[in-house]
Design a protein around this motif. Structure first.
Motif, PDB file in Angstrom:
ATOM      1  N   LYS A  95      48.103  37.712  27.000  1.00 42.60           N
ATOM      2  CA  LYS A  95      47.846  36.987  28.232  1.00 42.60           C
ATOM      3  C   LYS A  95      46.398  36.422  28.595  1.00 42.60           C
ATOM      4  O   LYS A  95      46.217  35.248  28.822  1.00 42.60           O
ATOM      5  N   TYR A  96      45.437  37.064  28.014  1.00 43.48           N
ATOM      6  CA  TYR A  96      44.200  36.893  28.382  1.00 43.48           C
ATOM      7  C   TYR A  96      43.576  35.712  27.457  1.00 43.48           C
ATOM      8  O   TYR A  96      42.997  34.786  27.812  1.00 43.48           O
ATOM      9  N   GLU A  99      44.905  32.571  29.302  1.00 46.12           N
ATOM     10  CA  GLU A  99      44.305  32.142  30.324  1.00 46.12           C
ATOM     11  C   GLU A  99      42.857  31.438  29.940  1.00 46.12           C
ATOM     12  O   GLU A  99      42.588  30.382  30.626  1.00 46.12           O
ATOM     13  N   GLN A 103      42.142  27.724  30.718  1.00 45.37           N
ATOM     14  CA  GLN A 103      40.891  27.382  31.310  1.00 45.37           C
ATOM     15  C   GLN A 103      39.988  26.434  30.555  1.00 45.37           C
ATOM     16  O   GLN A 103      39.388  25.302  31.064  1.00 45.37           O
ATOM     17  N   ALA A 133      37.210  34.595  30.372  1.00 45.02           N
ATOM     18  CA  ALA A 133      38.418  34.356  31.099  1.00 45.02           C
ATOM     19  C   ALA A 133      38.379  34.691  32.775  1.00 45.02           C
ATOM     20  O   ALA A 133      38.605  33.927  33.370  1.00 45.02           O
ATOM     21  N   THR A 134      37.831  35.998  32.947  1.00 48.08           N
ATOM     22  CA  THR A 134      37.699  36.316  34.415  1.00 48.08           C
ATOM     23  C   THR A 134      36.759  35.435  35.194  1.00 48.08           C
ATOM     24  O   THR A 134      37.062  35.000  36.235  1.00 48.08           O
ATOM     25  N   ASN A 136      35.915  32.435  34.470  1.00 44.35           N
ATOM     26  CA  ASN A 136      36.537  30.713  34.883  1.00 44.35           C
ATOM     27  C   ASN A 136      37.586  30.951  35.596  1.00 44.35           C
ATOM     28  O   ASN A 136      37.695  30.013  36.483  1.00 44.35           O
ATOM     29  N   LYS A 137      38.407  31.950  35.693  1.00 38.88           N
ATOM     30  CA  LYS A 137      39.544  32.125  37.005  1.00 38.88           C
ATOM     31  C   LYS A 137      38.782  32.267  38.071  1.00 38.88           C
ATOM     32  O   LYS A 137      39.315  31.444  39.321  1.00 38.88           O
ATOM     33  N   LEU A 138      37.884  33.081  38.494  1.00 35.61           N
ATOM     34  CA  LEU A 138      37.347  33.152  39.526  1.00 35.61           C
ATOM     35  C   LEU A 138      36.540  31.717  39.945  1.00 35.61           C
ATOM     36  O   LEU A 138      36.500  31.414  41.386  1.00 35.61           O
ATOM     37  N   ALA A 140      37.575  28.704  39.160  1.00 33.46           N
ATOM     38  CA  ALA A 140      38.558  27.774  39.372  1.00 33.46           C
ATOM     39  C   ALA A 140      39.102  28.239  40.665  1.00 33.46           C
ATOM     40  O   ALA A 140      39.365  27.208  41.833  1.00 33.46           O
ATOM     41  N   LEU A 141      39.327  29.460  41.235  1.00 31.81           N
ATOM     42  CA  LEU A 141      39.796  29.731  42.577  1.00 31.81           C
ATOM     43  C   LEU A 141      38.685  29.484  43.700  1.00 31.81           C
ATOM     44  O   LEU A 141      39.102  29.270  44.770  1.00 31.81           O
TER      45      LEU A 141
END
Length: 154
Positions: A95-96, A99, A103, A133-134, A136-138, A140-141
């Motif tokens: 999953k990581y 993601e 991204q 990945a974390t 990039n996710k933050l 994007a949020l």
């Protein structure tokens, strides 16, 4: 024993199960996956706030006792229909990778998913890839949130 190696072993025997129909219960999920090995834990995720509070989120995690059992369950259950929807089954560690690749590809403006660019030789996701990945996710949020706060021009 190194706690990181234990975490890596654990993630290799842990499955992500997505695209679950909202009618599927925890008991049904366990019944579907138990023929492939000993399930030692199951995390069925629920909405905890908002208008959907108390409803299933549509995905879960299943922990098997060995990575071989998890891989067998992944092979047998990925794409199988449950309540008319194909299940998406992956090792939780994969999953990581997805993601991070999603991204990277969204930033490049393309629709392809890069595979294997953040994995180590053994196929596991490196710690730095998980952190990237974390982040990039933050980011994007944050961008989504900032975009939602700005008034729309007419």
């Amino acid at each position: 024993m190194d706690p990181r190696s234990f975490a890596d072993e654990r993630s290799e025997s842990r499955l992500y199960v997505g695209n679950l129909d909202l009618r599927i219960t925890e008991a049904a999920l366990i019944k579907m996956f138990s023929p492939y090995g000993k399930i030692i834990s199951e995390d069925f995720l629920w909405h905890t706030r908002g208008p959907k509070r108390g409803e299933p989120r549509g995905f879960a995690f299943i922990q098997y006792s060995t990575k071989e059992e998890a891989k067998l369950a992944k092979e047998k259950m990925h794409g199988r229909l449950a309540c008319g929807r194909p299940l998406m089954v992956r090792l939780a560690s994969e999953k990581y990778l997805e993601e991070a690749a999603a991204q990277n590809s969204s930033k490049a403006g393309c629709n392809t998913i890069k595979s294997g660019t953040t994995s180590t030789i053994s196929g596991q996701v490196s710690r730095s890839a998980k952190i990237a990945a974390t982040k990039n996710k933050l980011k994007a949020l944050d961008e989504e949130r900032d975009g939602a706060k700005k008034p729309k021009a007419s």
